[in-house]
Design a protein around this motif. Structure first.
Motif, mmCIF file in Angstrom:
data_model
loop_
_atom_site.group_PDB
_atom_site.id
_atom_site.type_symbol
_atom_site.label_atom_id
_atom_site.label_comp_id
_atom_site.label_asym_id
_atom_site.label_seq_id
_atom_site.Cartn_x
_atom_site.Cartn_y
_atom_site.Cartn_z
ATOM 1 N N ARG A 33 0.840 -1.195 0.000
ATOM 2 C CA ARG A 33 0.000 0.000 0.000
ATOM 3 C C ARG A 33 0.880 1.253 0.000
ATOM 4 N N THR A 236 -5.212 7.668 -5.392
ATOM 5 C CA THR A 236 -6.411 7.103 -4.777
ATOM 6 C C THR A 236 -6.186 5.638 -4.429
ATOM 7 N N TYR A 237 -6.528 5.288 -3.199
ATOM 8 C CA TYR A 237 -6.471 3.888 -2.781
ATOM 9 C C TYR A 237 -7.797 3.249 -3.169
ATOM 10 N N GLY A 242 -10.125 6.333 -0.474
ATOM 11 C CA GLY A 242 -9.310 7.349 0.173
ATOM 12 C C GLY A 242 -8.224 7.865 -0.764
ATOM 13 N N VAL A 244 -4.536 9.765 -0.820
ATOM 14 C CA VAL A 244 -3.406 10.172 0.009
ATOM 15 C C VAL A 244 -2.923 11.553 -0.420
ATOM 16 N N CYS A 266 -4.524 10.284 4.465
ATOM 17 C CA CYS A 266 -5.663 11.038 3.936
ATOM 18 C C CYS A 266 -6.058 12.138 4.924
ATOM 19 N N VAL A 311 -5.408 5.039 4.872
ATOM 20 C CA VAL A 311 -6.186 4.859 3.648
ATOM 21 C C VAL A 311 -7.449 4.040 3.866
#
Length: 619
Positions: A33, A236-237, A242, A244, A266, A311
């Motif tokens: 991640r 974007t996750y 979410g 970042v 975030c 996230v």
């Protein structure tokens, strides 16, 4: 040594990202991640902290690179004495595990290529065990992490304790593909084959071209707007929606200093402007996902609301340091995690209420069950708004009565009133109306400096803050109000060679420490603030000046259209974490503001029907 911040381009798979330098080195990659430990961390140390370099022998810098159209596929071209070669870097949209694909293609002549791959897990600290598995596969394992690097064509590969080195050559038309995949170490033998480089390239190009084509903006800054939107999508996750703040941590605001923060999380402060940016651009699915992330994340007691989350909505973002890393250009400490999660920032209540209201106006449905959340939020704002806090800029100095925090408390009350009319909360209207007027009265009394004709950063100070430029956009005062116009003029004091700083000292420094934020050293101009200035100029009828400011900001994007957090006009370098979502959100929103002026839309629309990116004026 790592390159300049602006030397890096971004690739990503909507769950994490990597930075690729002009020399062909991937100096930053966190897996699986954005906020995971880096396995390639040379950006904050040396090649011994993890790096994957690929390029012509002699390691020259590329003079020509760019994204392939409106995608996140990066092409880097070298022209050597023997011929020309192209390196294509990308991360295919995630299926199960993250992959980085690199394709070397001969363009003309004959080029000798080299490569060095040396992963280091746990932010560049842990050296793995490396071995070959088959003819063209390198495995690297340590603790919970494993990588598999597959060479799709035969190359001369030498395995060492630190990784592997490669030697091969390409002629015109020849291709050599490499695929790196991370897996949990206990699944390394059961993860199945890595993707084919060519098919992954076709899939990735198709994904980004289809996504970019949805952009509604058709103004003169379309190229900049689309690139900013692609960057926001890349940050974007995807599993949660979410976004970042940046792909990196600990890149300095002051090289060699300690203003080094982890931005792989975030922030609620970004929520309303981000949602507005996405909705106006035609990306309702992403805006809805961001709004749903927000609603899930803030569930619970209002007193527990944080400025920043993970996230997936994680609350514990404990800040530590990585002493084994030497820091970007010696900037120490290298910080992992962010202590701002534990700060008191009262402006976040206004950010949340503003986002909910903007979502509703933009057609994003709000669950009726949010009524109780709105009531509890407003009860908390009513109780706490008179208290000091750390403010929008997350100062590490003493708490103060920041004017922006008070204004955002007013925004919370104003948007709650507007939501009350459609969410069955009319009985609360008199109470929230009194709260709104009490806050406005105090801010106009204690936050206004009549002598210098401007709103100030905090009560009792004469220092200026660029956040005052948001007053008309938030609807606190109309653009035509004399105090707004005078503040926009006064904020010119924050000018730093054509760009704006966030704030000024306000009081004298003590022992070299900034009087406001409690930290030593100077920082660069904050790019989002310069764009807020353009917005305020537009709203107050100074469109030509606004366009000049906007073009000035666009001129400091790097060669592939990316902006970090700050710009140093003296050394002409980007500073801070990169690419910065806040900067790119501001680019998109300002482009729409300027386009409305160009096409006459702003003059024709009433406050009732205006898009949410221009916050409504309070009645």
């Amino acid at each position: 040594m790592a390159g300049k911040i602006e030397d890096y381009a971004l690739i990503g798979d909507l769950e994490t990202a990597a930075l690729v330098g002009r020399d062909g080195a991937i100096d930053w990659l966190c897996v699986p991640r954005f906020d995971s430990p880096a396995c390639l961390a040379a950006l904050l140390g040396t090649a011994h902290n993890g790096q994957w370099w690929m390029g012509p022998a002699g390691r020259p810098l590329s003079r020509r690179r760019g994204y392939r159209g409106d995608t996140l596929v990066l092409d880097t071209v070298w022209e050597t004495a023997g011929g020309a070669v192209r390196l294509t870097d990308f991360m295919p949209p995630r299926r199960r595990f993250p992959c980085v694909v690199r394709i070397v293609e001969g363009i003309s002549g004959h080029v000798e290529m080299r490569g060095e791959f040396g992963p280091r897990f746990d932010h560049g600290r842990v050296a793995p065990r490396n071995w070959t598995a088959g003819d063209r596969v390198l495995r690297s394992v340590a603790g919970p992490d494993a990588t598999s690097l597959v060479c799709e064509q035969p190359v001369d590969m030498s395995v060492t304790d630190t990784g592997a080195s490669f030697r091969f050559s390409v002629s015109a038309g020849q291709r050599v593909g490499f695929v790196l995949r991370w897996t949990p170490s206990h699944l390394v033998d059961t993860a199945g084959p890595v993707p084919d480089a060519r098919s992954a390239l076709a899939e990735t190009l198709d994904f980004w071209r289809t996504w970019s084509a949805k952009c509604r903006y058709r103004g003169p800054a379309r190229q900049a707007v689309v690139r900013s939107l692609i960057t926001l999508k890349a940050l974007t996750y995807a599993p949660t929606g979410g976004i970042v703040a940046a792909a990196t941590c600990s890149l300095p605001e002051c090289p060699g200093g300690e203003r080094n923060w982890d931005y792989r999380f975030c922030w609620l402060r970004d929520s309303a402007f981000t949602l507005s940016c996405l909705m106006r651009s035609g990306y309702q699915e992403e805006a809805t996902a961001w709004n749903e992330w927000l609603i899930r994340t803030i569930a619970g007691e209002p007193s527990d609301l944080q400025p920043v989350y993970g996230v997936c909505g994680e609350r514990r973002l404990g800040e530590t340091s990585a002493p084994w890393l030497t820091g970007y250009e010696g900037s120490l400490p290298v910080r992992i995690g962010n202590a701002a999660a534990g700060q008191v920032q009262l402006d976040v209540y206004g950010e949340v209420m503003n986002t909910l209201y903007s979502a509703l106006r933009s057609g994003v449905p709000l669950d009726a069950r949010l009524r109780s959340l709105i009531v509890s939020f407003m009860d908390h704002v009513e109780k706490r708004w008179r208290e000091p806090d750390e403010g929008l800029w997350e100062v590490r100095g003493p708490q103060r009565h920041f004017v922006h925090s008070k204004v955002m408390s007013w925004v919370a009350a104003d948007r709650a009133l507007r939501l009350a009319r459609v969410m069955g909360l009319r009985s609360r209207e008199p109470r929230w109306r009194r709260l709104r007027e009490n806050i406005r009265r105090e801010v106009c009394d204690r936050g206004w400096d009549a002598e210098q004709r401007s709103f100030v950063q905090c009560y009792g100070s004469r220092g200026l803050d660029a956040s005052a430029l948001l007053l008309p956009k938030l609807g606190f005062l109309p653009p035509g109000d004399r105090r707004v116009r005078d503040t926009v003029e006064a904020v010119r004091r924050l000018d730093h060679d054509g760009f704006l700083r966030r704030y000024e000292d306000g009081d004298a420094r003590t022992g070299g420490v900034h009087a406001v934020d409690g930290l030593p050293g100077e920082e660069g101009a904050f790019l989002a603030c310069s764009l807020w200035y353009a917005d305020a100029l537009s709203l107050t009828g100074r469109g030509d000046e606004a366009r000049a400011v906007f073009e000035r900001v666009l001129s400091v994007r790097n060669d592939v259209g990316l902006l970090s957090e700050e710009w140093d006009p003296v050394t002409r370098r980007q500073l801070g974490n990169t690419p910065q979502a806040f900067s790119h959100v501001a680019v998109v929103n300002t482009a729409f503001v300027l386009d409305d002026i160009r096409t006459g839309v702003r003059g024709r629309r009433s406050a009732r029907t205006a898009c949410s990116s221009r916050m409504p004026v309070s009645p």
